[in-house]
Design a protein around this motif. Structure first.
Motif, PDB file in Angstrom:
ATOM      1  N   LYS A  16     -28.762 126.660 -16.344  1.00 28.92           N
ATOM      2  CA  LYS A  16     -29.246 127.749 -17.005  1.00 28.92           C
ATOM      3  C   LYS A  16     -29.285 127.040 -18.754  1.00 28.92           C
ATOM      4  CE  LYS A  16     -25.225 129.816 -17.984  1.00 28.92           C
ATOM      5  NZ  LYS A  16     -24.513 128.863 -16.310  1.00 28.92           N
ATOM      6  N   SER A  17     -29.282 126.107 -19.306  1.00 33.89           N
ATOM      7  CA  SER A  17     -29.129 125.252 -20.731  1.00 33.89           C
ATOM      8  C   SER A  17     -30.184 124.843 -20.675  1.00 33.89           C
ATOM      9  CB  SER A  17     -27.979 124.587 -21.201  1.00 33.89           C
ATOM     10  OG  SER A  17     -26.830 124.622 -20.944  1.00 33.89           O
ATOM     11  N   THR A  18     -30.271 124.047 -19.498  1.00 34.98           N
ATOM     12  CA  THR A  18     -32.251 123.161 -19.553  1.00 34.98           C
ATOM     13  C   THR A  18     -33.056 124.180 -19.791  1.00 34.98           C
ATOM     14  OG1 THR A  18     -30.417 121.389 -17.670  1.00 34.98           O
ATOM     15  CG2 THR A  18     -32.290 121.356 -17.687  1.00 34.98           C
ATOM     16  N   THR A  19     -32.851 125.361 -18.773  1.00 36.31           N
ATOM     17  CA  THR A  19     -33.991 126.039 -18.964  1.00 36.31           C
ATOM     18  C   THR A  19     -33.737 126.953 -19.852  1.00 36.31           C
ATOM     19  OG1 THR A  19     -33.505 126.722 -16.118  1.00 36.31           O
ATOM     20  CG2 THR A  19     -34.571 127.787 -17.182  1.00 36.31           C
ATOM     21  N   ALA A  20     -33.261 127.071 -20.900  1.00 34.00           N
ATOM     22  CA  ALA A  20     -33.029 127.430 -22.067  1.00 34.00           C
ATOM     23  C   ALA A  20     -33.698 127.032 -22.728  1.00 34.00           C
ATOM     24  CB  ALA A  20     -32.085 128.296 -22.285  1.00 34.00           C
ATOM     25  N   LYS A  21     -33.293 125.870 -22.787  1.00 34.75           N
ATOM     26  CA  LYS A  21     -33.617 125.249 -23.681  1.00 34.75           C
ATOM     27  C   LYS A  21     -35.666 124.576 -23.778  1.00 34.75           C
ATOM     28  CE  LYS A  21     -30.457 121.323 -24.091  1.00 34.75           C
ATOM     29  NZ  LYS A  21     -29.652 121.037 -23.276  1.00 34.75           N
ATOM     30  N   ALA A  22     -35.648 124.690 -22.597  1.00 36.40           N
ATOM     31  CA  ALA A  22     -37.494 124.313 -23.113  1.00 36.40           C
ATOM     32  C   ALA A  22     -38.162 125.375 -22.380  1.00 36.40           C
ATOM     33  CB  ALA A  22     -37.537 123.722 -20.697  1.00 36.40           C
ATOM     34  N   VAL A  23     -37.321 126.419 -21.904  1.00 33.79           N
ATOM     35  CA  VAL A  23     -38.229 127.943 -21.837  1.00 33.79           C
ATOM     36  C   VAL A  23     -38.536 127.868 -23.556  1.00 33.79           C
ATOM     37  CG1 VAL A  23     -38.169 130.589 -21.667  1.00 33.79           C
ATOM     38  CG2 VAL A  23     -37.524 128.501 -19.535  1.00 33.79           C
ATOM     39  N   ALA A  24     -37.542 127.737 -24.519  1.00 41.35           N
ATOM     40  CA  ALA A  24     -37.758 128.082 -25.620  1.00 41.35           C
ATOM     41  C   ALA A  24     -39.037 127.251 -26.324  1.00 41.35           C
ATOM     42  CB  ALA A  24     -36.063 127.995 -26.741  1.00 41.35           C
ATOM     43  N   LYS A  25     -38.889 125.981 -26.273  1.00 42.08           N
ATOM     44  CA  LYS A  25     -39.675 124.575 -26.685  1.00 42.08           C
ATOM     45  C   LYS A  25     -40.670 125.724 -26.419  1.00 42.08           C
ATOM     46  CE  LYS A  25     -40.102 120.210 -26.967  1.00 42.08           C
ATOM     47  NZ  LYS A  25     -40.218 119.124 -26.151  1.00 42.08           N
ATOM     48  N   SER A  26     -41.210 126.111 -24.839  1.00 40.25           N
ATOM     49  CA  SER A  26     -42.212 126.072 -24.223  1.00 40.25           C
ATOM     50  C   SER A  26     -42.878 127.811 -25.460  1.00 40.25           C
ATOM     51  CB  SER A  26     -42.483 126.826 -23.163  1.00 40.25           C
ATOM     52  OG  SER A  26     -43.652 127.080 -23.136  1.00 40.25           O
ATOM     53  N   GLY A 121     -29.744 136.672 -33.286  1.00 39.90           N
ATOM     54  CA  GLY A 121     -30.722 137.522 -32.571  1.00 39.90           C
ATOM     55  C   GLY A 121     -31.744 138.697 -32.640  1.00 39.90           C
ATOM     56  N   GLU A 122     -31.443 139.027 -34.543  1.00 39.10           N
ATOM     57  CA  GLU A 122     -31.622 139.831 -35.261  1.00 39.10           C
ATOM     58  C   GLU A 122     -32.902 140.707 -34.745  1.00 39.10           C
ATOM     59  OE1 GLU A 122     -29.332 140.102 -38.985  1.00 39.10           O
ATOM     60  OE2 GLU A 122     -27.848 140.639 -38.370  1.00 39.10           O
ATOM     61  N   ASP A 123     -33.869 138.907 -35.468  1.00 38.64           N
ATOM     62  CA  ASP A 123     -35.248 138.441 -35.395  1.00 38.64           C
ATOM     63  C   ASP A 123     -35.616 138.365 -34.085  1.00 38.64           C
ATOM     64  OD1 ASP A 123     -34.796 139.263 -38.259  1.00 38.64           O
ATOM     65  OD2 ASP A 123     -34.474 136.866 -38.306  1.00 38.64           O
ATOM     66  N   LYS A 124     -34.569 138.802 -32.832  1.00 35.24           N
ATOM     67  CA  LYS A 124     -35.509 138.205 -31.613  1.00 35.24           C
ATOM     68  C   LYS A 124     -35.944 136.437 -31.858  1.00 35.24           C
ATOM     69  CE  LYS A 124     -36.268 143.172 -30.336  1.00 35.24           C
ATOM     70  NZ  LYS A 124     -36.859 143.763 -29.348  1.00 35.24           N
ATOM     71  N   GLY A 125     -36.980 136.760 -30.491  1.00 28.94           N
ATOM     72  CA  GLY A 125     -37.333 134.928 -30.576  1.00 28.94           C
ATOM     73  C   GLY A 125     -36.707 134.588 -30.447  1.00 28.94           C
ATOM     74  N   ILE A 126     -35.649 134.416 -29.492  1.00 32.59           N
ATOM     75  CA  ILE A 126     -34.379 133.513 -28.598  1.00 32.59           C
ATOM     76  C   ILE A 126     -34.188 133.688 -27.251  1.00 32.59           C
ATOM     77  CG2 ILE A 126     -33.531 133.976 -31.178  1.00 32.59           C
ATOM     78  CD1 ILE A 126     -31.202 135.767 -29.148  1.00 32.59           C
ATOM     79  N   VAL A 127     -33.673 132.576 -27.075  1.00 30.96           N
ATOM     80  CA  VAL A 127     -33.585 132.321 -25.709  1.00 30.96           C
ATOM     81  C   VAL A 127     -31.855 131.689 -25.466  1.00 30.96           C
ATOM     82  CG1 VAL A 127     -34.314 131.382 -22.956  1.00 30.96           C
ATOM     83  CG2 VAL A 127     -35.795 131.387 -24.832  1.00 30.96           C
ATOM     84  N   MET A 128     -30.849 133.481 -24.909  1.00 31.69           N
ATOM     85  CA  MET A 128     -29.840 132.393 -25.344  1.00 31.69           C
ATOM     86  C   MET A 128     -29.446 132.666 -23.846  1.00 31.69           C
ATOM     87  SD  MET A 128     -27.060 135.545 -27.111  1.00 31.69           S
ATOM     88  CE  MET A 128     -27.494 134.503 -28.326  1.00 31.69           C
ATOM     89  N   ASP A 129     -28.381 131.341 -23.606  1.00 33.41           N
ATOM     90  CA  ASP A 129     -27.757 131.279 -22.067  1.00 33.41           C
ATOM     91  C   ASP A 129     -25.733 131.723 -22.193  1.00 33.41           C
ATOM     92  OD1 ASP A 129     -26.315 129.129 -21.218  1.00 33.41           O
ATOM     93  OD2 ASP A 129     -27.170 128.379 -22.945  1.00 33.41           O
ATOM     94  N   GLY A 130     -25.940 132.172 -21.701  1.00 36.09           N
ATOM     95  CA  GLY A 130     -24.696 132.518 -21.704  1.00 36.09           C
ATOM     96  C   GLY A 130     -23.559 133.169 -20.661  1.00 36.09           C
ATOM     97  N   ARG A 131     -22.750 133.899 -20.571  1.00 31.06           N
ATOM     98  CA  ARG A 131     -22.237 134.757 -19.335  1.00 31.06           C
ATOM     99  C   ARG A 131     -21.941 136.226 -18.937  1.00 31.06           C
ATOM    100  NH1 ARG A 131     -22.192 129.784 -18.562  1.00 31.06           N
ATOM    101  NH2 ARG A 131     -20.437 129.239 -17.628  1.00 31.06           N
TER     102      ARG A 131
END
Ligand code: CDP
Ligand code: CDP
Length: 224
Positions: A16-26, A121-131
């Motif tokens: 999850k984190s590895t993917t979330a980081k890369a997606v956020a960067k892109s 997350g108020e302004d959106k534009g986030i990739v959040m990973d968790g449960r």
């Protein structure tokens, strides 16, 4: 351009984190690792010998905690700071990992962390990973992904990662930790780990990191 919330939930160690980081960067989005917040709270509780079973002690401790992500330009991502101290180097060891699911099951801890996450997350534009991101934190997130993978595949990847950081452990201990946390996380009363009805399931057992990232980016672009 329209901004969305991408919620990435799932089992421990499926990428999850590895993917979330890369997606956020892109997408030029902010990556938020909510596991780091529960780990930082666990670190504080252990350091200060907080009795997890005593709600008064837990509430008192939570009143003394401030959590924030501070951007590290060298790493290109935010690091978790607990009371203005960078605790990233201390929260990924086995002492914390083996206790974090107990701390994350406490109602007051969840209320505290979820409130902070919703503010982030108020302004959106986030990739959040968790449960519980797609089920509790952002039930109206535009894109929800539920990741999973075979437990042995996850454990082998995690072991490799830990060995590369010089952590001394073995495959059976890593499997036991992952199975134990998945069980505690899925069966707890407060916000258990479960797939949101409208989440897309991605099984990463046979995927490379790049394939994983590409599949989420494709889903995100459909929503944008
Ligand atoms: O990286 P890994 O999947 O091993 O764990 P993590 O994402 O750092 O999360 C550590 C623990 O925090 C999980 O096992 C859960 O107990 C808890 N957690 C949670 O309850 N809710 C979240 N949104 C994120 C993490
Ligand atoms: O965040 P989560 O606990 O779901 O997993 P992670 O920390 O992103 O990934 C756990 C480990 O698996 C990392 O070392 C990743 O590089 C690795 N991984 C992999 O080798 N192949 C994949 N397809 C996905 C993750």
């Amino acid at each position: 351009m329209k901004k969305i919330i991408i919620a990435l939930d799932g089992h421990a160690g499926c990428g999850k984190s590895t993917t979330a980081k890369a997606v956020a960067k892109s997408l030029n989005y902010v990556f938020i690792d909510t596991g780091a917040m529960y780990r930082a709270v666990t670190y504080y509780f252990l350091e200060n010998e907080v009795d997890f079973a005593d709600p008064t002690e837990v509430k008192k401790a939570l009143n003394e905690i401030s959590l924030k992500f501070v951007f590290n330009p060298e790493k290109g991502l935010g690091e978790i700071h607990l009371n203005n101290k960078n605790v990233e180097p201390f929260i990924r060891n086995m002492d914390i990992t083996s206790r974090v699911s107990d701390v994350a099951a406490i109602k007051e801890v969840r209320v505290f962390c979820v409130r902070e996450q919703q503010k982030m997350g108020e302004d959106k534009g986030i990739v959040m990973d968790g449960r519980d991101i797609g089920t509790v934190v952002f039930p109206t997130a535009e894109l929800k992904v539920f990741m999973t993978a075979d437990v042995k595949v996850r454990a082998k990847r995690r072991l490799k990662e830990m060995e590369s950081k010089g952590v001394n452990t073995n495959l059976s201990d890593v499997i036991a930790d992952i199975e134990n946390r998945d069980h505690l996380d899925s069966t707890r009363k407060e916000s258990p780990l479960k797939k949101a009805d409208d989440a897309v399931v991605v099984d990463t057992s046979g995927l490379t990191i790049q394939e994983q990232v590409d599949s989420i980016l494709k889903l995100a672009k459909k929503k944008l």
